[in-house]
Design a protein around this motif. Structure first.
Motif, mmCIF file in Angstrom:
data_model
loop_
_atom_site.group_PDB
_atom_site.id
_atom_site.type_symbol
_atom_site.label_atom_id
_atom_site.label_comp_id
_atom_site.label_asym_id
_atom_site.label_seq_id
_atom_site.Cartn_x
_atom_site.Cartn_y
_atom_site.Cartn_z
ATOM 1 N N ASP A 1 15.728 15.049 26.943
ATOM 2 C CA ASP A 1 15.648 15.228 25.487
ATOM 3 C C ASP A 1 14.498 16.160 25.116
ATOM 4 O O ASP A 1 14.638 17.057 24.281
ATOM 5 N N LYS B 1 17.360 12.400 19.123
ATOM 6 C CA LYS B 1 16.526 13.408 18.461
ATOM 7 C C LYS B 1 15.324 12.809 17.747
ATOM 8 O O LYS B 1 14.220 13.360 17.800
ATOM 9 N N VAL C 1 12.507 20.174 21.883
ATOM 10 C CA VAL C 1 13.586 19.182 21.850
ATOM 11 C C VAL C 1 14.936 19.885 21.886
ATOM 12 O O VAL C 1 15.184 20.826 21.110
ATOM 13 N N ALA D 1 12.637 11.860 20.127
ATOM 14 C CA ALA D 1 12.094 13.078 20.732
ATOM 15 C C ALA D 1 11.125 13.782 19.781
ATOM 16 O O ALA D 1 10.034 14.213 20.179
ATOM 17 N N ILE E 1 23.049 16.660 28.400
ATOM 18 C CA ILE E 1 21.620 16.699 28.087
ATOM 19 C C ILE E 1 20.923 15.544 28.789
ATOM 20 O O ILE E 1 20.902 14.405 28.306
ATOM 21 N N SER F 1 20.246 16.661 21.947
ATOM 22 C CA SER F 1 19.640 15.423 22.443
ATOM 23 C C SER F 1 20.289 14.214 21.773
ATOM 24 O O SER F 1 20.447 14.185 20.544
#
Length: 480
Positions: free
Chosen positions: A124, A370, A363, A373, A121, A367
């Motif tokens: 994000d 998180k 999102v 984000a 990832i 991620s």
């Protein structure tokens, strides 16, 4: 200034001669100094470690080069950095992503698919609207990919508080993204015609910007065709490019033939809709009698060149949306005001607008950051940014704002007036923008959006009749 942890450690643990003499005279004072020194050392170490390992938030943003839209992105980013100084915010715009030759929405789709397939990832927060969601679904062959790979914000208090009621209550909006809410509905738009005021004045046409009838529209086509013949010019009635959106005009005309606005948008086949499908195609055939209806080079004309040529006077109308204000201003600021939004023609009934409210950012579920984000999405949802969106872009939003009506920092103008009038006149009616013909054929629709666009252009060019295309589509529909 650099902090050398070793020097600090030596000064605290190995005091000078004067310090030792003082400490021998006062044992209690020495103990306190040692304790204070150790506490200071620990604090400095913790602070240094946390600073060198600040969390990172990678964001694929939208609206690069779109004037006030890009400015709003940068204002949100600036406030985010102020509110969360421990987060290092990295912005990459969708237009700068790899995959040369693809538009920015396909670039975003490929970026998401790459992360899904690799598990790495690298972004994000991703740029993700309904078109990109569909692209990813196509690439992964999974219409519900969002449930597996995106955070569903449906039940987050800030999301439910910040979105307008119709976004939350209608299944239409979440169904466009696999049955979940992926982020705030920042962007709204009304599709429309844009008229070039300079061309209209040059030809001597007074165009109705509200309540235009089909007869009005046909009369404008005839007047321009007559002007071209008289002056040996070839100004197209509708200026097209490779980014062809003729399905907008088709959808407006079809809706205006329907006796009921809900019947018009219901994604179910009905025998009556079959008849109205042909009737709408015949309008395009009637338009084709006034040449040049469209520019023949449209398939190879890129969007930036299209904007410049149109604003320079090569075309009376374009078919697009209220979002073009930002494109005009960003691409050709010297002449953006040549184009103004015009309400499309109505045949029988005023059944509402063709337009949409769409999410813009989402999102990734995996991620590594998180919380940060989601804080960025939460910030985008604040009323002050909803108000700025409307003021900066001259477009509606699905977010709740502080203002009751759109406002402009530069005062009232034709762009604000259009949004205000359309909102006032049609907000009580359902607004949809289907692109493909699901509103005619339902789940057995045999026609993609790209196919419809291409064949409508062929009809306007006079290279295909309405009946030919109608028969072809109906044969495929009945053979399923």
């Amino acid at each position: 200034m650099q902090i050398n942890i070793k020097d600090i450690h030596n000064k605290l643990i190995f005091p000078s001669l004067e310090q030792r003499t003082f400490q021998m005279q006062n044992k209690n004072s020495r103990i306190k100094m040692k304790r204070s020194g150790l506490i200071l050392l620990v604090c400095l170490l913790i602070n240094t470690i946390s600073t060198s390992h600040a969390s990172e938030l990678n964001w694929v943003a939208q609206w690069l080069g779109e004037e006030m839209r890009e400015q709003l992105v940068r204002e949100v980013a600036k406030e985010f950095v102020f509110l969360y100084p421990d987060v290092e915010l990295n912005i990459e715009f969708a237009r700068t992503l790899p995959n040369e030759g693809k538009n920015h929405k396909w670039k975003s789709a490929y970026k998401i698919v790459e992360m899904v397939n690799s598990g790495d990832i690298t972004a994000d927060v991703v740029f993700l609207d309904v078109i990109i969601y569909a692209h990813v679904a196509e690439l992964l062959n999974d219409p519900h990919w969002g449930e597996k790979h995106l955070i569903d914000v449906s039940d987050l208090p800030w999301f439910r508080k910040s979105q307008k009621d119709f976004i939350l209550s209608s299944p239409y909006y979440r169904e466009q993204t696999g049955g979940i809410f992926i982020g705030p509905y920042i962007e709204g738009f009304f599709t429309c015609l844009w008229q070039n005021q300079e061309v209209a004045r040059q030809i001597g046409i007074a165009i109705k910007d509200r309540n235009m009838t089909l007869d009005d529209f046909l009369s404008y086509a005839k007047q321009l065709s007559d002007y071209n013949k008289k002056n040996n010019t070839s100004i197209p009635f509708i200026k097209l490019c490779s980014w062809n959106r003729l399905e907008i005009l088709f959808e407006y005309l079809f809706k205006s033939l329907c006796h009921d606005p809900n019947f018009a948008i219901d994604e179910k086949y009905d025998k009556e809709k079959e008849r109205l499908f042909l009737e709408t195609l015949l309008v395009f055939e009637k338009l084709s009698t006034y040449q040049p209806m469209v520019n023949p080079d449209f398939a190879d004309l890129k969007i930036d060149n299209w904007i410049r040529e149109y604003l320079d006077g090569d075309g009376l109308f374009i078919v697009a949306g209220s979002y073009m204000y930002s494109h005009f201003l960003g691409t050709y600021p010297e002449k953006y005001s040549n184009a103004i939004p015009v309400e499309p023609p109505i045949i029988k009934y005023s059944n509402g607008l063709v337009g949409d409210f769409i999410p813009t950012f989402a999102v990734m579920k995996k991620s590594p950051n998180k919380d940060a984000a989601l804080n960025l999405l939460k910030l985008w949802s604040e009323p002050k940014f909803a108000d700025k969106w409307v003021a900066y872009t001259k477009n509606p939003t699905g977010l709740r704002g502080n203002l009751q009506t759109p406002a402009s920092e530069t005062g009232d103008d034709v762009y604000n007036s259009y949004v205000l009038d359309m909102t006032s006149n049609y907000s009580h009616l359902p607004m949809r923008y289907y692109r493909a013909l699901t509103y005619i054929f339902g789940d057995k629709n045999p026609v993609t959006a790209n196919e419809l666009r291409a064949n409508l252009a062929q009809i306007l060019l006079g290279k295909m009749t309405a009946r030919q295309y109608y028969d072809d589509v109906m044969d495929r529909f009945r053979d399923q």
